[in-house]
Scaffold this active site. Structure first.
Site, PDB file in Angstrom:
ATOM      1  N   HIS A 198      43.945  44.299  36.901  1.00 21.20           N
ATOM      2  CA  HIS A 198      43.767  42.966  37.889  1.00 21.20           C
ATOM      3  C   HIS A 198      44.376  41.640  36.995  1.00 21.20           C
ATOM      4  O   HIS A 198      43.873  41.366  35.768  1.00 21.20           O
ATOM      5  CB  HIS A 198      42.336  42.697  38.219  1.00 21.20           C
ATOM      6  CG  HIS A 198      41.829  41.767  38.823  1.00 21.20           C
ATOM      7  ND1 HIS A 198      41.671  41.753  40.211  1.00 21.20           N
ATOM      8  CD2 HIS A 198      41.718  40.124  38.667  1.00 21.20           C
ATOM      9  CE1 HIS A 198      41.329  40.464  40.808  1.00 21.20           C
ATOM     10  NE2 HIS A 198      41.196  39.850  39.778  1.00 21.20           N
TER      11      HIS A 198
ATOM     12  N   CYS B  90      43.972  37.047  43.113  1.00 20.80           N
ATOM     13  CA  CYS B  90      42.538  37.189  42.849  1.00 20.80           C
ATOM     14  C   CYS B  90      41.751  36.675  44.022  1.00 20.80           C
ATOM     15  O   CYS B  90      42.054  36.956  45.235  1.00 20.80           O
ATOM     16  CB  CYS B  90      41.964  36.761  41.689  1.00 20.80           C
ATOM     17  SG  CYS B  90      40.395  37.001  40.994  1.00 20.80           S
TER      18      CYS B  90
ATOM     19  N   ASP C 245      42.006  48.286  38.778  1.00 16.14           N
ATOM     20  CA  ASP C 245      41.235  47.377  39.400  1.00 16.14           C
ATOM     21  C   ASP C 245      40.232  48.011  40.330  1.00 16.14           C
ATOM     22  O   ASP C 245      40.541  47.935  41.696  1.00 16.14           O
ATOM     23  CB  ASP C 245      42.296  46.585  40.154  1.00 16.14           C
ATOM     24  CG  ASP C 245      41.539  45.101  40.739  1.00 16.14           C
ATOM     25  OD1 ASP C 245      40.441  45.099  40.414  1.00 16.14           O
ATOM     26  OD2 ASP C 245      42.614  44.255  41.181  1.00 16.14           O
TER      27      ASP C 245
END
Length: 296
Positions: free
Chosen positions: A265, A186, A234
């Site tokens: 995600h 991330c 995502d």
């Protein structure tokens, strides 16, 4: 509370959690939206609990594992916050120098999941170092909500410099071969891309998990081989990929991108319902093989 399978949670709920996790909506809005969903047989509390991390689930390698040794080390960061601190994990029975991997956390500090990822790498023979961006504010506070707010309050440019300094510290560590990889998740995926572009002299291989590319013209400076791991569901991150791929192609960068079907995600993070065991295992096996190839 009963276990909830990812297939029981509507995609909308995952999307709202992603908005919440990245600061686009606050917790009250997130919970209000979840409450508007009609999910057969599931309470709001059950869905909320499934989406938020339970770090008791995330330990794959114990901090007491006899094959590794973990310590906390500080490093100088003159262009960042002056000093940084991270979790250094080394194989306990090293007979020679080993390649190193910088491990970069999500947007909420050095939580237990990311420390465990560092231990997993050390179990495979790498020297792993996981810095904590929140060190200038006292470090990861023990919960993600506070950690997220703390990281959002900080100067992002200084944080970038702290990770550059961490990469330099690890590259020069006396126990390493001088070969350095970076893996991040991330926000850490962004940092992995950023370091590959901003410090090409340091990075020998990069593996960003669902991360956005380096900003502006900096992205053109990527030199090292890069393995990109994406979740199918995502939209925010995946929207940045076509332009990024075109830049990598134009600059003859060796890259490989994988999109994992039906994943969210954060699918590698084994502490929430976004976790996909098969995709996570495959992505991790590819990550290890990539580092073993390019950091040998």
């Amino acid at each position: 509370m009963p276990h909830i399978a990812p297939t029981q949670i509507p995609q909308q709920a995952f999307d709202w959690y992603d908005d919440y996790a990245h600061g686009d909506i606050d917790r009250r809005t997130f919970l209000s939206r979840l409450g508007s969903l009609s999910v057969a047989g599931l309470t709001l509390g059950a869905v909320t609990s499934a989406l938020t991390p339970n770090y008791a689930l995330a330990e794959q390698v114990s901090f007491n594992d006899e094959d590794i040794k973990g310590t906390y080390q500080e490093f100088e960061s003159p262009k960042g916050h002056g000093k940084g601190r991270g979790y250094l994990v080394v194989p306990s029975k090293m007979t020679s120098k080993a390649p190193a991997v910088l491990v970069v956390h999500e947007n909420r500090g050095l939580n237990p999941y990311v420390r465990d990822v560092a231990r997993r790498l050390a179990k495979q023979g790498f020297i792993a170092f996981a810095p904590d961006a929140l060190f200038p504010l006292g470090g990861y506070p023990g919960n993600d909500d506070d950690g997220r707010a703390m990281q959002r309050s900080m100067d992002s440019e200084k944080i970038d410099h702290d990770f550059k300094a961490a990469a330099s510290y690890l590259k020069q560590h006396a126990s390493t071969t001088g070969k350095l990889g970076v893996v991040g998740f991330c926000f850490g995926g962004y940092v992995s891309n950023m370091l590959a572009a901003a410090t090409p002299e340091l990075i020998d291989a990069a593996v960003p998990f669902y991360g956005t590319p380096a900003k502006g013209n900096l992205v053109k400076n990527v030199k090292a081989p890069i393995l990109l791991q994406f979740a199918e569901n995502d939209k925010r991150v995946n929207a940045t990929w076509p332009e990024y791929e075109a830049t990598l192609k134009a600059n003859d960068v060796k890259y490989k991108a994988h999109f994992y079907p039906n994943t969210q995600h954060g699918f590698h993070n084994d502490s929430t319902s976004r976790y996909d065991p098969k995709a996570a295992e495959l992505a991790w096996s590819r990550t290890l093989a990539f580092f073993k190839l390019h950091l040998a």
